[in-house]
Design an enzyme around this catalytic site. Structure first.
Site, PDB file in Angstrom:
ATOM      1  CD  GLN A  48      55.084  53.697 -24.987  1.00 42.13           C
ATOM      2  OE1 GLN A  48      55.021  52.579 -24.480  1.00 42.13           O
ATOM      3  NE2 GLN A  48      55.384  53.893 -26.261  1.00 42.13           N
TER       4      GLN A  48
ATOM      5  CB  THR B  69      50.339  56.219 -24.702  1.00 39.34           C
ATOM      6  OG1 THR B  69      51.269  55.200 -25.014  1.00 39.34           O
ATOM      7  CG2 THR B  69      51.047  57.342 -23.988  1.00 39.34           C
TER       8      THR B  69
ATOM      9  CD1 TRP C 249      56.486  61.404 -31.669  1.00 44.37           C
ATOM     10  CD2 TRP C 249      55.421  62.735 -30.221  1.00 44.37           C
ATOM     11  NE1 TRP C 249      55.222  60.901 -31.483  1.00 44.37           N
ATOM     12  CE2 TRP C 249      54.552  61.696 -30.608  1.00 44.37           C
ATOM     13  CE3 TRP C 249      54.979  63.686 -29.312  1.00 44.37           C
ATOM     14  CZ2 TRP C 249      53.255  61.585 -30.101  1.00 44.37           C
ATOM     15  CZ3 TRP C 249      53.684  63.573 -28.811  1.00 44.37           C
ATOM     16  CH2 TRP C 249      52.839  62.541 -29.202  1.00 44.37           C
TER      17      TRP C 249
ATOM     18  NE  ARG D 191      62.922  59.771 -27.950  1.00 37.65           N
ATOM     19  CZ  ARG D 191      62.680  58.499 -28.268  1.00 37.65           C
ATOM     20  NH1 ARG D 191      63.382  57.919 -29.230  1.00 37.65           N
ATOM     21  NH2 ARG D 191      61.758  57.822 -27.630  1.00 37.65           N
TER      22      ARG D 191
ATOM     23  CG  ASP E  10      60.387  60.315 -25.535  1.00 40.93           C
ATOM     24  OD1 ASP E  10      61.510  60.807 -25.703  1.00 40.93           O
ATOM     25  OD2 ASP E  10      59.938  59.385 -26.243  1.00 40.93           O
TER      26      ASP E  10
ATOM     27  CD  GLN F 191      58.729  54.996 -22.926  1.00 43.23           C
ATOM     28  OE1 GLN F 191      59.266  53.981 -22.499  1.00 43.23           O
ATOM     29  NE2 GLN F 191      58.415  55.155 -24.196  1.00 43.23           N
ATOM     30  CG  ASP F 192      55.472  58.662 -22.972  1.00 43.25           C
ATOM     31  OD1 ASP F 192      56.596  59.096 -23.268  1.00 43.25           O
ATOM     32  OD2 ASP F 192      54.754  58.036 -23.762  1.00 43.25           O
TER      33      ASP F 192
END
Length: 590
Positions: free
Chosen positions: A383, A353, A497, A495, A427, A405-406
């Site tokens: 990710q 990532t 992490w 959320r 996220d 994602q990310d």
């Protein structure tokens, strides 16, 4: 409290490749050996002379009367200092092990906490640097190389903190958004990122060794941060004063002319229609360079004045890295939907990532304006970062940051985003910077099968870190395909992490796309007591109502003074923004 080994299982892998560093380390080791061999005889002779001199000169009566009193005073100061830390026993042992610590006063003990952490980091670096030679697994090799880079950055941040502590620059030390708190917070983030990078790799002796090294460094750095975070209290408790000294002078703060030392005339003209630029990038060859990376590489290193790269309209398929040596760099596009930097690296595609980002900005003082950062890997590749930022005092103005994602990795240090469009799925704003978003559009996209959208995943690991995500006067919405399928793919504000995850959303408009609960668990009851999630005067169908989560760490803010803590002026410090003439709100008004 969750241990580092337990936290390793909470997220994803990271990695990097760093060439030729080993040769430099080998050369340094050879030089050190020569110095050590030449010095040993002298050291022995000096030691003998010192012992003889002490035996002859020392007064037996004074050593009996004065030394115990001095040691007792130092011991009391050490205990008071260590009592504010998360690891007090480790604090006592590390301070006590420092040569002559028993005779040092409180002022010196403040600095020694950082000096000890710095020394351990410096010893750890060559150990970590040698480990990739033993590894055959490419993902683990990348993760270990990444740890090497992150420990190098940690050494720089500890060294800078040590300088300010020695000089007792109180404004830097005592303000929540001050330099030392920011640097030590970033050092902890670097160490945690190293652990994250190793989490999804196979077990090995090298992996276990790094985990042990990082756990040790994390405790020492955490203790240093706790001491700084409680600086005012400790000064009062230990009755420390500084008569006759100008302690608040610092180039970071406005001088007699009203400007911080690092602000240039170019920065004060940032919002003018025609920005003077140094070089131009154009795909058609009608510029100084055809690629953005070529222009970045050619930019001056360690610059103290603004260097501007103008990037003409076009789609630039490249992964760009603005490393830490490229300071005061600004990239200006033709518009957030006209100048596009795009890539498609992802975890599923074999890249950790940390290294998937299409664009990486690490050099201090980075600015981007009117440009799009994009990762097209898609939701099925998990990710896949569009933009990763570890640049202190960085600005992003009218930028489009788009992935799944990310999407946006706000890794560390102080960051500010204004009038940006940020889109993604899981996220998609994550990291552990001290970051403020103002007047942005935050748009959820259609995720992969069985996924839930979570807008933020903040990564604060220590309660003393001055980090968090603050979102002010923004709009939360969803793209058309997601809106049509909202009952199938719910969207949440965030959320946790990490254990002390902190996110605040203020005076923003939330469409009905936001699930009534607002926030989502990471894993069972993990961090629900220790996180800080808050909302203040938001509006719209998705704003806080009776259906919001009832976690101990969540609250709807009713006190304006508490909300003010997360505004630009208090959370990231406005002195580095106000003279750029960038439009921003220092307080709660937009």
């Amino acid at each position: 409290m969750q241990s580092l080994s337990e936290e390793m299982h909470s997220f994803k892998g990271y990695g990097k490749v760093d060439a030729l560093h080993q040769e430099k380390l080998d050369a340094r080791r050879k030089t050190r050996r020569r110095i050590i061999i030449l010095s040993i005889t002298s050291l022995v002779l000096v030691a003998i002379i010192v012992v003889v001199a002490v035996a002859v000169v020392r007064s037996k009566s004074s050593s009996k009367d004065e030394e115990p009193s001095q040691m007792q005073t130092s011991s009391k100061a050490m205990t008071a200092i260590c009592n504010v830390t998360l690891y007090p026993d480790r604090c006592i042992s590390s301070l006590s092990s420092y040569p002559g610590a028993s005779k040092l006063g409180p002022k010196d003990l403040f600095d020694i906490a950082v000096v000890v952490a710095l020394g351990e980091a410096q010893k750890a670096l060559p150990l970590v640097s040698n480990l990739p030679q033993q590894i055959t697994d490419p993902m683990q090799k990348q993760a270990i190389n990444d740890c090497e880079e992150l420990i190098e950055e940690t050494i720089e941040q500890l060294s800078s903190s040590n300088d300010d502590l020695k000089n007792f620059k109180l404004k830097s030390l005592m303000e929540p958004s001050g330099d030392v708190r920011t640097w030590l917070s970033a050092a902890l983030t670097n160490l945690d990122t190293c652990v994250n990078g190793l989490a999804d790799t196979a077990s090995s002796e090298a992996k276990a060794q790094i985990q042990s090294i990082v756990e040790n460094l994390t405790e020492l750095t955490s203790n240093s941060l706790a001491i700084v975070n409680n600086f005012a209290k400790l000064l009062s408790k230990l009755k420390i004063s500084f008569p006759g000294r100008r302690l608040l002078t610092d180039d970071f703060y406005p001088g007699e002319d009203g400007f911080p030392g690092w602000v240039s005339a170019t920065d004060r003209r940032l919002l003018q229609a025609n920005i003077e630029h140094n070089v131009t990038v154009a795909k058609d060859g009608l510029g100084n360079y055809r690629t953005i990376q070529e222009a970045v590489d050619a930019a001056p290193s360690k610059s103290k004045i603004r260097y501007i790269i103008m990037v003409k309209e076009g789609i630039y398929e490249e992964n760009v890295q603005v490393n830490k040596s490229k300071t005061m760099l600004m990239i200006v596009g033709a518009g957030m939907d006209k100048t596009i930097v795009t890539g498609d690296k992802s975890v599923v595609g074999g890249t950790p990532t940390f290294r998937t980002a299409t664009f990486v900005a690490v050099g201090m003082g980075f600015i981007a304006k009117d440009i799009q950062f994009r990762n097209t890997a898609g939701p099925s590749n998990h990710q896949a970062v569009a933009l990763r930022v570890g640049s202190d005092k960085s600005l992003f103005l009218s930028c489009n940051i788009s992935a799944y994602q990310d999407t946006l990795y706000t890794h560390s240090l102080r960051q500010f985003y204004r009038e940006c469009y940020i889109s993604g799925t899981v996220d998609f704003i994550f990291g552990n910077a001290a970051v403020v978003f103002q007047n942005c559009i935050i748009s959820a996209r259609l995720p992969g099968e069985s996924q839930k959208n979570t807008i933020t995943a903040q990564g604060r690991t220590d309660p003393n870190q001055n980090t968090g995500i603050s979102i002010q006067n923004c709009s939360f919405t969803g793209e058309a395909d997601l809106i049509a399928a909202n009952s199938t793919f719910p969207t949440y504000l965030g959320r946790p992490w990490k254990l002390y995850s902190r996110t605040v959303i203020m005076i923003s408009q939330m469409d009905g796309i936001i699930n009534p609960a607002g926030w989502l668990e990471w894993n069972g009851d993990f961090a629900l007591d220790t996180l800080y999630y808050a909302e203040y005067q938001n509006s719209g169908a998705g704003a806080a109502g009776d259906g919001r989560v009832k976690w101990p760490g969540f609250k709807v803010i009713t006190d304006e003074n508490e909300a003010l803590k997360f505004t630009v002026g208090q959370f990231i410090g406005s002195s580095w923004l106000q003279e750029t003439e960038v439009t921003f709100s220092e307080g709660l008004t937009a």
